[in-house]
Design an enzyme around this catalytic site. Structure first.
Site, PDB file in Angstrom:
ATOM      1  N   ASN A   9    -119.614 -24.549 -37.132  1.00  0.00           N
ATOM      2  CA  ASN A   9    -120.992 -24.937 -36.825  1.00  0.00           C
ATOM      3  C   ASN A   9    -120.974 -25.629 -35.458  1.00  0.00           C
ATOM      4  O   ASN A   9    -120.641 -26.799 -35.357  1.00  0.00           O
ATOM      5  CB  ASN A   9    -121.494 -25.889 -37.926  1.00  0.00           C
ATOM      6  CG  ASN A   9    -122.902 -26.387 -37.651  1.00  0.00           C
ATOM      7  OD1 ASN A   9    -123.581 -25.897 -36.743  1.00  0.00           O
ATOM      8  ND2 ASN A   9    -123.343 -27.357 -38.433  1.00  0.00           N
ATOM      9  N   TRP A  10    -121.316 -24.868 -34.427  1.00  0.00           N
ATOM     10  CA  TRP A  10    -121.245 -25.423 -33.063  1.00  0.00           C
ATOM     11  C   TRP A  10    -122.389 -26.394 -32.772  1.00  0.00           C
ATOM     12  O   TRP A  10    -122.414 -27.025 -31.726  1.00  0.00           O
ATOM     13  CB  TRP A  10    -121.276 -24.284 -32.036  1.00  0.00           C
ATOM     14  CG  TRP A  10    -119.997 -23.504 -31.908  1.00  0.00           C
ATOM     15  CD1 TRP A  10    -118.872 -23.606 -32.683  1.00  0.00           C
ATOM     16  CD2 TRP A  10    -119.708 -22.486 -30.933  1.00  0.00           C
ATOM     17  NE1 TRP A  10    -117.914 -22.713 -32.256  1.00  0.00           N
ATOM     18  CE2 TRP A  10    -118.403 -22.020 -31.181  1.00  0.00           C
ATOM     19  CE3 TRP A  10    -120.428 -21.927 -29.881  1.00  0.00           C
ATOM     20  CZ2 TRP A  10    -117.801 -21.021 -30.406  1.00  0.00           C
ATOM     21  CZ3 TRP A  10    -119.835 -20.927 -29.115  1.00  0.00           C
ATOM     22  CH2 TRP A  10    -118.540 -20.488 -29.385  1.00  0.00           C
ATOM     23  N   LYS A  11    -123.365 -26.461 -33.682  1.00  0.00           N
ATOM     24  CA  LYS A  11    -124.554 -27.326 -33.468  1.00  0.00           C
ATOM     25  C   LYS A  11    -125.158 -26.993 -32.108  1.00  0.00           C
ATOM     26  O   LYS A  11    -125.384 -25.833 -31.822  1.00  0.00           O
ATOM     27  CB  LYS A  11    -124.185 -28.797 -33.645  1.00  0.00           C
ATOM     28  CG  LYS A  11    -123.523 -29.024 -35.009  1.00  0.00           C
ATOM     29  CD  LYS A  11    -123.424 -30.452 -35.432  1.00  0.00           C
ATOM     30  CE  LYS A  11    -122.742 -30.518 -36.805  1.00  0.00           C
ATOM     31  NZ  LYS A  11    -122.687 -31.824 -37.372  1.00  0.00           N
ATOM     32  N   HIS A  95    -128.877 -27.716 -43.868  1.00  0.00           N
ATOM     33  CA  HIS A  95    -127.926 -28.698 -43.332  1.00  0.00           C
ATOM     34  C   HIS A  95    -128.579 -30.080 -43.341  1.00  0.00           C
ATOM     35  O   HIS A  95    -129.785 -30.199 -43.102  1.00  0.00           O
ATOM     36  CB  HIS A  95    -127.521 -28.293 -41.909  1.00  0.00           C
ATOM     37  CG  HIS A  95    -126.371 -29.093 -41.389  1.00  0.00           C
ATOM     38  ND1 HIS A  95    -126.510 -30.376 -40.931  1.00  0.00           N
ATOM     39  CD2 HIS A  95    -125.051 -28.791 -41.290  1.00  0.00           C
ATOM     40  CE1 HIS A  95    -125.323 -30.837 -40.565  1.00  0.00           C
ATOM     41  NE2 HIS A  95    -124.419 -29.895 -40.780  1.00  0.00           N
ATOM     42  N   GLU A 165    -121.294 -31.077 -48.280  1.00  0.00           N
ATOM     43  CA  GLU A 165    -121.104 -31.913 -47.091  1.00  0.00           C
ATOM     44  C   GLU A 165    -121.691 -33.301 -47.355  1.00  0.00           C
ATOM     45  O   GLU A 165    -122.892 -33.514 -47.141  1.00  0.00           O
ATOM     46  CB  GLU A 165    -121.835 -31.301 -45.890  1.00  0.00           C
ATOM     47  CG  GLU A 165    -121.327 -29.965 -45.458  1.00  0.00           C
ATOM     48  CD  GLU A 165    -121.582 -29.738 -43.973  1.00  0.00           C
ATOM     49  OE1 GLU A 165    -120.619 -29.525 -43.237  1.00  0.00           O
ATOM     50  OE2 GLU A 165    -122.749 -29.793 -43.552  1.00  0.00           O
ATOM     51  N   GLY A 171    -119.554 -35.827 -39.085  1.00  0.00           N
ATOM     52  CA  GLY A 171    -119.555 -36.307 -37.702  1.00  0.00           C
ATOM     53  C   GLY A 171    -118.784 -37.598 -37.500  1.00  0.00           C
ATOM     54  O   GLY A 171    -118.915 -38.268 -36.473  1.00  0.00           O
ATOM     55  N   SER A 213    -116.189 -34.008 -41.159  1.00  0.00           N
ATOM     56  CA  SER A 213    -115.026 -34.572 -40.467  1.00  0.00           C
ATOM     57  C   SER A 213    -113.714 -33.846 -40.740  1.00  0.00           C
ATOM     58  O   SER A 213    -112.647 -34.458 -40.743  1.00  0.00           O
ATOM     59  CB  SER A 213    -114.862 -36.057 -40.791  1.00  0.00           C
ATOM     60  OG  SER A 213    -116.002 -36.756 -40.388  1.00  0.00           O
ATOM     61  N   GLY A 234    -117.720 -28.800 -37.986  1.00  0.00           N
ATOM     62  CA  GLY A 234    -118.557 -29.091 -36.824  1.00  0.00           C
ATOM     63  C   GLY A 234    -117.699 -29.377 -35.606  1.00  0.00           C
ATOM     64  O   GLY A 234    -117.150 -28.477 -34.956  1.00  0.00           O
TER      65      GLY A 234
HETATM   66  P1  PGA Z   1    -118.322 -32.395 -38.602  1.00  0.00           P
HETATM   67  O1  PGA Z   1    -119.691 -31.582 -38.937  1.00  0.00           O
HETATM   68  O2  PGA Z   1    -117.191 -31.464 -38.913  1.00  0.00           O
HETATM   69  O3  PGA Z   1    -118.461 -32.734 -37.155  1.00  0.00           O
HETATM   70  O4  PGA Z   1    -118.337 -33.592 -39.493  1.00  0.00           O
HETATM   71  C1  PGA Z   1    -119.794 -30.783 -40.082  1.00  0.00           C
HETATM   72  C2  PGA Z   1    -121.201 -30.288 -40.187  1.00  0.00           C
HETATM   73  O5  PGA Z   1    -122.118 -31.024 -39.819  1.00  0.00           O
HETATM   74  O6  PGA Z   1    -121.442 -29.139 -40.623  1.00  0.00           O
END
Ligand code: PGA
Length: 253
Positions: A9-11, A95, A165, A171, A213, A234
């Site tokens: 998930n590159w956001k 999400h 999640e 994050g 994370s 992410g």
């Molecule tokens: P993260 O994000 O790996 O940076 O915690 C995961 C996500 O939001 O899908």
């Protein structure tokens, strides 16, 4: 045996098309490391074209959301048809960062149906905001799952995947990911709720991914949890080397 699933998930990163191109090129160089996995990359929409150029050799395209609207006069909307035309095979739906912007479980359940009708597999995100010693977060999880998947029949349910999640783990730094024992409890609970809704056989076929994370230091421990089919990653998916190491943790499990 079905392949483990790894979703990037590159956001809204990387910050430029040139960087996105460089990242997808690096990832495609490592294609041999991904051959025993089902890899999906969910880039920002503006990078779909570039990413779709490099992706066929090792992965499939995913979107970070899906529109509630079909083709029509909807300014600013990217419809499922458009996503499909680029080769999108999976959509992240619900999400927590979208729920935070006001997306409701009712909208999420509609989006799941829209995705399935468009031939795009929904990856439905669920997760508690906080975890407490009394286990009250389980009730929150049950309600969120029931509301997000409401109105789906077994046939539709058999086409989805769930990403667990926990919001508190997203994050953060790697050490703040969930620990394997707690993840194991959550997976058992999620499977039970899915079995209550759709029957045991259908529930067993729904892949459960973990997200929050994930990094090189915790991936192996979390990959070994029974019932985990893969990860939704992410931050660590933006580094080709790290992503490759995370992939290894899933293939050596
Ligand atoms: P993260 O994000 O790996 O940076 O915690 C995961 C996500 O939001 O899908």
């Amino acid at each position: 045996m079905a392949k483990p699933i790894l979703v990037a998930n590159w956001k809204n990163y990387p910050g430029s098309l040139a960087e996105a191109k460089s990242l997808i090129k690096q990832l495609s160089k490592d294609r041999a490391s991904y051959k025993n996995l089902a890899i999906f990359i969910a880039p920002p929409l503006t990078y779909l074209d570039t990413v779709s150029e490099y992706i066929p050799s090792f992965a499939r395209l995913a979107s970070q959301d899906i529109s509630l609207l079909d083709q029509g006069t909807h300014t600013g909307v990217v419809t499922p048809e458009i996503l499909k035309s680029f080769g999108t095979r999976l959509s992240i739906i619900g999400h927590s960062e979208r729920r935070e912007l006001g997306e409701t479980s009712e909208e999420i359940s509609k989006k799941i149906r829209i995705a399935i009708r468009s031939g795009i597999a929904p990856l439905v995100c669920i997760g508690e905001k906080t975890r407490d010693a009394d286990g009250e977060h389980f009730e929150f999880l049950r309600q969120q799952i029931e509301e997000s998947l409401s109105g789906l029949n077994k046939n539709f349910a058999s086409k989805l995947a769930v990403a667990y999640e926990p919001v508190w783990a997203i994050g953060s730094r790697a050490k703040e990911a969930i620990d394997p024992a707690d993840l194991s409890q959550s997976v058992i609970f999620i499977k039970k709720v899915l079995a209550d809704m759709f029957g045991r056989k259908t529930a067993e076929g729904i892949p459960i991914l973990y997200g929050g994370s994930i990094d090189v230091s915790n991936a192996t421990g979390l990959a070994s949890v029974t019932g985990i089919r893969g990860f939704l990653v992410g931050r660590a998916s933006l580094n080709a080397k790290t992503f490759k190491e995370i992939a290894k943790s899933l293939t050596s499990k």
